[in-house]
Design an enzyme around this catalytic site. Structure first.
Site, PDB file in Angstrom:
ATOM      1  N   HIS A  67       0.915  -1.301   0.042  1.00 37.95           N
ATOM      2  CA  HIS A  67       0.012   0.065  -0.045  1.00 37.95           C
ATOM      3  C   HIS A  67       1.015   1.209   0.050  1.00 37.95           C
ATOM      4  O   HIS A  67       0.403   2.300  -0.015  1.00 37.95           O
ATOM      5  CB  HIS A  67      -0.956  -0.171   1.326  1.00 37.95           C
ATOM      6  CG  HIS A  67      -0.534  -0.184   2.541  1.00 37.95           C
ATOM      7  ND1 HIS A  67       0.226   0.627   3.266  1.00 37.95           N
ATOM      8  CD2 HIS A  67      -0.379  -1.557   3.152  1.00 37.95           C
ATOM      9  CE1 HIS A  67       0.550  -0.057   4.407  1.00 37.95           C
ATOM     10  NE2 HIS A  67       0.310  -1.182   4.373  1.00 37.95           N
ATOM     11  N   HIS A  96       7.668   7.282   4.230  1.00 39.55           N
ATOM     12  CA  HIS A  96       6.739   6.571   3.262  1.00 39.55           C
ATOM     13  C   HIS A  96       6.204   7.814   2.362  1.00 39.55           C
ATOM     14  O   HIS A  96       6.200   8.831   2.751  1.00 39.55           O
ATOM     15  CB  HIS A  96       5.963   5.652   3.685  1.00 39.55           C
ATOM     16  CG  HIS A  96       4.853   6.257   4.574  1.00 39.55           C
ATOM     17  ND1 HIS A  96       5.092   6.165   6.025  1.00 39.55           N
ATOM     18  CD2 HIS A  96       3.835   6.767   4.107  1.00 39.55           C
ATOM     19  CE1 HIS A  96       3.915   6.964   6.534  1.00 39.55           C
ATOM     20  NE2 HIS A  96       3.343   7.161   5.399  1.00 39.55           N
ATOM     21  N   HIS A  98       2.561   8.897  -0.181  1.00 35.81           N
ATOM     22  CA  HIS A  98       1.271   8.581  -0.842  1.00 35.81           C
ATOM     23  C   HIS A  98       1.203   9.268  -2.182  1.00 35.81           C
ATOM     24  O   HIS A  98       1.662  10.267  -2.442  1.00 35.81           O
ATOM     25  CB  HIS A  98       0.302   9.104   0.052  1.00 35.81           C
ATOM     26  CG  HIS A  98       0.408   8.560   1.390  1.00 35.81           C
ATOM     27  ND1 HIS A  98      -0.710   7.654   2.070  1.00 35.81           N
ATOM     28  CD2 HIS A  98       0.938   8.937   2.555  1.00 35.81           C
ATOM     29  CE1 HIS A  98      -0.234   7.320   3.233  1.00 35.81           C
ATOM     30  NE2 HIS A  98       0.658   8.118   3.538  1.00 35.81           N
ATOM     31  N   GLU A 108      -2.667  13.274   0.611  1.00 35.55           N
ATOM     32  CA  GLU A 108      -3.621  12.972   1.656  1.00 35.55           C
ATOM     33  C   GLU A 108      -4.170  14.423   2.104  1.00 35.55           C
ATOM     34  O   GLU A 108      -5.332  14.401   2.350  1.00 35.55           O
ATOM     35  CB  GLU A 108      -3.101  12.302   2.794  1.00 35.55           C
ATOM     36  CG  GLU A 108      -2.425  10.905   2.304  1.00 35.55           C
ATOM     37  CD  GLU A 108      -2.693  10.003   3.113  1.00 35.55           C
ATOM     38  OE1 GLU A 108      -2.103   9.682   4.305  1.00 35.55           O
ATOM     39  OE2 GLU A 108      -3.652   8.909   3.156  1.00 35.55           O
ATOM     40  N   HIS A 121       5.611  11.396   4.125  1.00 34.07           N
ATOM     41  CA  HIS A 121       5.392  11.318   5.550  1.00 34.07           C
ATOM     42  C   HIS A 121       6.672  10.801   6.293  1.00 34.07           C
ATOM     43  O   HIS A 121       7.060   9.758   5.938  1.00 34.07           O
ATOM     44  CB  HIS A 121       4.000  10.565   5.754  1.00 34.07           C
ATOM     45  CG  HIS A 121       2.985  11.067   5.401  1.00 34.07           C
ATOM     46  ND1 HIS A 121       1.674  10.363   5.333  1.00 34.07           N
ATOM     47  CD2 HIS A 121       2.571  12.394   5.425  1.00 34.07           C
ATOM     48  CE1 HIS A 121       0.797  11.202   4.895  1.00 34.07           C
ATOM     49  NE2 HIS A 121       1.242  12.387   4.853  1.00 34.07           N
ATOM     50  N   THR A 207      -3.133   7.816   9.090  1.00 32.97           N
ATOM     51  CA  THR A 207      -4.219   8.067   7.676  1.00 32.97           C
ATOM     52  C   THR A 207      -4.406   6.660   7.317  1.00 32.97           C
ATOM     53  O   THR A 207      -5.193   6.313   6.204  1.00 32.97           O
ATOM     54  CB  THR A 207      -3.471   8.956   6.873  1.00 32.97           C
ATOM     55  OG1 THR A 207      -2.395   8.164   6.354  1.00 32.97           O
ATOM     56  CG2 THR A 207      -3.423  10.283   7.468  1.00 32.97           C
ATOM     57  N   THR A 208      -3.938   5.589   7.990  1.00 35.17           N
ATOM     58  CA  THR A 208      -4.128   4.209   7.328  1.00 35.17           C
ATOM     59  C   THR A 208      -4.256   3.236   8.499  1.00 35.17           C
ATOM     60  O   THR A 208      -3.898   3.612   9.742  1.00 35.17           O
ATOM     61  CB  THR A 208      -2.974   3.460   6.533  1.00 35.17           C
ATOM     62  OG1 THR A 208      -1.887   3.020   7.388  1.00 35.17           O
ATOM     63  CG2 THR A 208      -2.440   4.439   5.319  1.00 35.17           C
TER      64      THR A 208
HETATM   65  C1  LIG Z   1       3.929   4.273  10.046  1.00 33.85           C
HETATM   66  C2  LIG Z   1       2.234   4.804   9.732  1.00 33.85           C
HETATM   67  C3  LIG Z   1       1.363   3.590   9.901  1.00 33.85           C
HETATM   68  C4  LIG Z   1      -0.068   4.297   9.607  1.00 33.85           C
HETATM   69  N1  LIG Z   1      -0.262   5.355   8.987  1.00 33.85           N
HETATM   70  C5  LIG Z   1       0.955   6.180   8.982  1.00 33.85           C
HETATM   71  S1  LIG Z   1       0.619   7.662   8.383  1.00 33.85           S
HETATM   72  N2  LIG Z   1       0.384   7.573   6.821  1.00 33.85           N
HETATM   73  O1  LIG Z   1      -0.497   8.456   9.125  1.00 33.85           O
HETATM   74  O2  LIG Z   1       1.957   8.565   8.085  1.00 33.85           O
HETATM   75  N3  LIG Z   1       2.320   5.731   9.235  1.00 33.85           N
HETATM   76 ZN   LIG Z   2       1.373   8.295   5.311  1.00 28.69          ZN
END
Ligand SMILES: Cc1ccnc(S(N)(=O)=O)n1
Ligand SMILES: [Zn+2]
Length: 265
Positions: A67, A96, A98, A108, A121, A207-208
């Protein structure tokens, strides 16, 4: 239930089945950052520049988890974050991205409804808390500021030489579940703007899934430039079902009673 993702069958509108907080939460992320009008971001002159100490990483894994693609240094990394709205020191965990399948979508967070083609992020956890001593424990801690995520918008322009070592590696993790150990050193500091003074900040969530409401969000106003070719490299990464990851971004969530602060006028 099939693992969560971004398709019709397992995308953001279905996440509430395993994560009720998706629909019941009052501090979910991302949000649309509104800069004028009633519920707009409010200038706070007390907000200081964000301070990062990111010595070049010498050992890290670059993974396609189906993802997103994430860069995670070995546990010994000493990278830290402080300043800005924070009262504690945070330890770097991973970064990571998006992105979308065209330049008009992918980020996002949005600014007055505008999406950028991608969002970076940088995930950190509070290393001074007596209640947890790892990222995973921080996520499960119920501490409202267990995590701090720095968000940077990406926009299409000149090639980003500092991100090239990352975008050049994307073809090596095309298949979901594949990972490579990052060759050589990576200087994350060089990717970021010189001064980290202009940002929005608010209390939100991952956000996931698990969508934990434990994140102090800091989203920087100035986008980072990447080339079209670099954007295309993200769009060639597969989701594990033989298709490219097309849009691994969650739509904006209701603000509820939250306010957004801005470090700039
Ligand atoms: C490590 C991690 C897990 C879930 N979501 C995020 S995020 N997209 O909110 O940065 N980061
Ligand atoms: Zn993220």
């Amino acid at each position: 239930m099939a693992p969560w993702g971004y398709s019709k069958e397992n995308g953001p509108a279905t996440w509430h089945k395993d994560c009720p907080i998706a629909n019941t939460g009052v501090r979910q992320s991302p949000i649309d950052l509104i800069t004028t009008g009633q519920t707009c971001a409010k200038y706070d002159s007390n907000l200081k520049p964000v301070i990062v100490s990111y010595p070049a990483f010498s050992e890290a894994t670059f993974l396609n988890n189906g993802h997103s693609v994430q860069f995670q240094p070995s546990a010994g990394n000493l990278s830290e974050l402080s300043g800005g709205p924070l009262t504690k020191k945070y330890k770097f965990e991973q970064f990571h991205f998006h992105w979308g399948n065209n330049d008009s979508e992918g980020s996002e967070h949005r600014v007055n409804g505008k999406m950028y083609p991608a969002e970076l992020h940088l995930v950190h956890w509070n290393s001074e808390s007596p209640n947890f001593s790892s990222f995973q424990e921080a996520v499960g801690s119920n501490d409202p500021h267990a995590l701090c995520v720095l968000g940077f918008f990406l926009k299409v322009g000149a090639e980003n030489a500092s991100l090239k070592p990352i975008t050049d590696l994307l073809s090596k993790v095309k298949n979901a579940g594949s990972s490579v150990s990052f060759p050589g050193k990576f200087d994350l500091k060089a990717v970021l703007p010189e001064t980290l003074t202009d940002y929005y900040t608010y209390d939100g969530s991952l956000t996931t899934p698990p969508l934990a409401e434990c994140v102090k969000w800091i989203v920087f106003k100035e986008p980072i430039e990447v080339s079209t070719a670099q954007m295309e490299a993200f769009r060639a990464v597969d989701d594990g079902h033989g298709k490219p990851i097309t849009g691994n971004y969650r739509p904006p969530c209701p603000l509820h009673t939250r306010t957004v602060a801005a470090s700039f006028k």
